[in-house]
Scaffold this motif. Structure first.
Motif, mmCIF file in Angstrom:
data_model
loop_
_atom_site.group_PDB
_atom_site.id
_atom_site.type_symbol
_atom_site.label_atom_id
_atom_site.label_comp_id
_atom_site.label_asym_id
_atom_site.label_seq_id
_atom_site.Cartn_x
_atom_site.Cartn_y
_atom_site.Cartn_z
ATOM 1 N N GLN A 1 57.493 35.377 44.804
ATOM 2 C CA GLN A 1 56.071 35.644 44.563
ATOM 3 C C GLN A 1 55.305 34.359 44.284
ATOM 4 N N VAL A 2 55.875 33.498 43.469
ATOM 5 C CA VAL A 2 55.206 32.239 43.134
ATOM 6 C C VAL A 2 55.027 31.381 44.384
ATOM 7 N N MET A 3 56.015 31.369 45.264
ATOM 8 C CA MET A 3 55.956 30.526 46.458
ATOM 9 C C MET A 3 55.051 31.096 47.532
ATOM 10 N N ARG A 4 55.033 32.408 47.716
ATOM 11 C CA ARG A 4 54.345 32.982 48.856
ATOM 12 C C ARG A 4 53.036 33.676 48.518
ATOM 13 N N LEU A 5 53.017 34.536 47.503
ATOM 14 C CA LEU A 5 51.838 35.354 47.271
ATOM 15 C C LEU A 5 50.632 34.533 46.851
ATOM 16 N N GLU A 6 50.842 33.415 46.163
ATOM 17 C CA GLU A 6 49.709 32.598 45.748
ATOM 18 C C GLU A 6 49.022 31.942 46.941
ATOM 19 N N LYS A 7 49.743 31.861 48.094
ATOM 20 C CA LYS A 7 49.166 31.262 49.288
ATOM 21 C C LYS A 7 48.434 32.279 50.148
ATOM 22 N N SER A 8 48.733 33.555 49.912
ATOM 23 C CA SER A 8 48.132 34.581 50.753
ATOM 24 C C SER A 8 46.722 34.882 50.298
ATOM 25 N N SER A 9 45.924 35.339 51.198
ATOM 26 C CA SER A 9 44.523 35.642 50.894
ATOM 27 C C SER A 9 44.427 37.075 50.435
ATOM 28 N N ASN A 10 44.205 37.265 49.133
ATOM 29 C CA ASN A 10 44.134 38.609 48.589
ATOM 30 C C ASN A 10 42.898 38.806 47.736
ATOM 31 N N THR A 11 41.872 38.059 47.992
ATOM 32 C CA THR A 11 40.629 38.300 47.285
ATOM 33 C C THR A 11 40.033 39.581 47.804
ATOM 34 N N ASN A 12 39.595 40.429 46.915
ATOM 35 C CA ASN A 12 39.140 41.769 47.285
ATOM 36 C C ASN A 12 37.692 41.722 47.746
ATOM 37 N N GLU A 13 37.516 41.444 49.011
ATOM 38 C CA GLU A 13 36.171 41.382 49.550
ATOM 39 C C GLU A 13 35.630 42.782 49.728
ATOM 40 N N GLU A 14 34.363 42.906 49.502
ATOM 41 C CA GLU A 14 33.749 44.228 49.560
ATOM 42 C C GLU A 14 33.533 44.711 50.983
ATOM 43 N N ASP A 15 33.367 43.759 51.943
ATOM 44 C CA ASP A 15 33.148 44.122 53.338
ATOM 45 C C ASP A 15 31.972 45.076 53.505
ATOM 46 N N GLY A 16 31.019 44.989 52.595
ATOM 47 C CA GLY A 16 29.836 45.820 52.717
ATOM 48 C C GLY A 16 30.053 47.275 52.372
ATOM 49 N N VAL A 17 31.196 47.607 51.775
ATOM 50 C CA VAL A 17 31.524 48.990 51.474
ATOM 51 C C VAL A 17 31.659 49.164 49.974
ATOM 52 N N ASP A 18 31.029 50.178 49.437
ATOM 53 C CA ASP A 18 31.132 50.445 48.005
ATOM 54 C C ASP A 18 32.514 50.996 47.683
ATOM 55 N N ASN A 19 32.992 50.648 46.518
ATOM 56 C CA ASN A 19 34.287 51.140 46.072
ATOM 57 C C ASN A 19 34.195 52.632 45.779
ATOM 58 N N VAL A 20 35.287 53.364 46.064
ATOM 59 C CA VAL A 20 35.338 54.794 45.775
ATOM 60 C C VAL A 20 35.786 54.952 44.330
ATOM 61 N N ASN A 21 34.943 55.566 43.498
ATOM 62 C CA ASN A 21 35.283 55.663 42.084
ATOM 63 C C ASN A 21 35.979 56.979 41.772
ATOM 64 N N TRP A 22 36.408 57.076 40.508
ATOM 65 C CA TRP A 22 37.162 58.246 40.079
ATOM 66 C C TRP A 22 36.355 59.532 40.210
ATOM 67 N N ILE A 23 35.095 59.472 39.883
ATOM 68 C CA ILE A 23 34.271 60.685 39.910
ATOM 69 C C ILE A 23 34.186 61.248 41.317
ATOM 70 N N GLU A 24 34.014 60.378 42.302
ATOM 71 C CA GLU A 24 33.950 60.838 43.685
ATOM 72 C C GLU A 24 35.263 61.474 44.121
ATOM 73 N N LEU A 25 36.378 60.849 43.749
ATOM 74 C CA LEU A 25 37.679 61.373 44.158
ATOM 75 C C LEU A 25 37.953 62.739 43.543
ATOM 76 N N MET A 26 37.613 62.916 42.268
ATOM 77 C CA MET A 26 37.925 64.157 41.577
ATOM 78 C C MET A 26 37.000 65.301 41.968
ATOM 79 N N LYS A 27 35.961 65.024 42.757
ATOM 80 C CA LYS A 27 35.102 66.089 43.256
ATOM 81 C C LYS A 27 35.817 66.946 44.296
#
Length: 443
Positions: free
Chosen positions: A207-233
């Motif tokens: 993990q230290v060698m590989r995952l820190e090099k990978s791109s894992n920033t959570n970009e929004e891509d113009g889409v709103d996150n689905v929250n708990w309230i929406e899912l539980m509907k």
């Protein structure tokens, strides 16, 4: 399938291997303690009290300790799931705000510490602390691991290869039970935990060698996150989560109860390695059910309905066993049913996020992990207490009846679709034919 995975870039394959290994080790540690702790606690109590109980026969002492240890044992096993239940929403929030790598690394480090505590801890309090610490690591690994896969794999690979990650869970369960029983009897209590710790260290280094090099920033891509309230509907969300919780609960209750029941019920009592080997059919069944049930051209809710019915019947058959060999078939059916439920319903949870055109799977994976945590929290805790009131046979039968009684609710996944007819292109596909595009159309 595997050829398609090899077509991915080497970096993505390595990330997949890291997540797979994390799931594998997490579940090996989860199950390796099951055949060790009951006998370890039981033996210590007998050694501490035998001098004051010389007037009792061996059988009387055995039953006395059986009744005494079920409650503390259930609390010990449930502590992991209780902590995991608390930490899972926290990890889900963090993965939505920040990248996925840090929770995975922290979870792996916590798992290493918990493993060392299991290896050298002797008191009940230290074992509870180790189990609880493992719960925090499982929360981080479970949520962030699935998010990393969703973020790393291309869209057309996700639904095909995420179930392979569940194979790591199944393989960990398969390895953990016999490893704990055999190593405990022939090498000692610390041996299996030191083996696990060695592989955890390798995984942390990867993990230290590989995952820190990978791109894992959570970009929004113009889409709103689905929250708990929406899912539980969505009623489907509640039904699917409840199905996962109830089916997993059957396995969770067995873990603390059946080793003690075997010690008290079987004559002669099983040896240490047999206490672990008895769970091998469950593990094999889960591995087959979670990996191969999707090849059937049957709609997911029908698979889940049949699987929960099978779980119920197997639970009713377990108390009829008089030998370890009699437990093989019902244990296999139970593991197969739990694996089939997971394989059929977990992809449907992801579909709810796809419906919102979102790429944020953190909340839905958090919900799935919380369902499993609830089962492993209240299963051992309540099972350890209720077995003294109801007895093991009736307790496990009630668990089986609960699975069967819940089955009609799964029909709602089909009846809702019929009430709102869809076009031919929008028809709910079978699990075997799911694709990214069809997921987006399912309602």
């Amino acid at each position: 399938m595997w050829k398609s995975l090899l077509d991915l870039k080497d970096s993505k394959i390595l990330v997949f291997v890291i997540v797979y290994l994390s799931f594998l080790l997490d579940n090996v540690l989860l199950t390796v303690v099951v055949p060790i702790i009951p006998d370890y606690l039981f033996s210590k109590d007998v050694e501490n009290s035998v001098a004051n109980r010389l007037s009792l026969s061996p059988i009387q002492r055995k039953f006395e300790q059986f009744e005494k240890n079920n409650g503390p044992l259930g609390a010990l096993l449930a502590s992991k799931a209780f902590v995991q239940l608390i930490f899972t929403p926290v990890v889900g929030y963090l993965t939505g705000k920040y990248n996925y790598n840090v929770p995975l690394l922290i979870g792996s480090c916590n798992m290493l510490i918990a493993t060392i505590l299991f290896a050298y801890g002797k008191s009940y309090g230290v074992l509870v602390l180790a189990r609880a610490l493992h719960g925090s690591s499982s929360a981080a690994i479970g949520v962030s691991g699935m998010c990393i896969l969703a973020n790393t794999l291309p869209k057309d690979y996700r639904l095909r290869f995420m179930p392979i990650a569940f194979g790591g869970i199944a393989l960990g369960v398969l390895i953990g039970y016999p490893l704990g029983g055999v190593a405990y009897q022939f090498i000692g209590k610390s041996a299996p935990f030191l083996i696990i710790a060695f592989f955890i260290i390798i995984n942390i280094l990867l993990q230290v060698m590989r995952l820190e090099k990978s791109s894992n920033t959570n970009e929004e891509d113009g889409v709103d996150n689905v929250n708990w309230i929406e899912l539980m509907k969505y009623h489907k969300t509640i039904i699917i989560a409840a199905s996962i919780c109830i089916s997993t609960g059957a396995m969770a209750i067995l873990e603390p109860c059946i080793p003690m029941w075997m010690i008290a019920h079987f004559d002669p009592p099983p040896s240490k390695w047999q206490l672990g080997a008895v769970f091998i059919p469950d593990s094999v069944g889960y591995l087959i059910g979670s990996n191969f049930i999707g090849l059937l051209s049957i709609t997911s809710w029908r698979i889940a309905l049949g699987a929960m019915t099978l779980i119920g019947l197997c639970c009713c058959a377990i108390p009829l066993a008089a030998t370890i060999s009699n437990l093989t078939l019902p244990h296999f059916g139970l593991g197969f049913g739990v694996g089939a439920v997971d394989a059929a319903l977990v992809p449907l949870l992801a579909n709810l996020v796809d419906m919102h055109k979102s790429t944020k799977y953190g909340p839905i994976y958090t919900l799935q992990q919380m369902s499993v945590s609830l089962a492993y929290c209240f299963g051992p805790l309540l099972g350890g207490q209720l077995v003294n009131i109801l007895g093991f046979p009736w307790l496990i039968r009630i668990v089986g009846f609960t699975n069967i009684i819940f089955c009609p609710f799964l029909v709602y996944l089909e009846t809702t679709k019929k009430k709102q007819p869809l076009s031919e292109e929008q028809t709910l596909p079978s699990y075997a034919s799911l694709s990214t595009e069809s997921c987006e159309d399912w309602e």
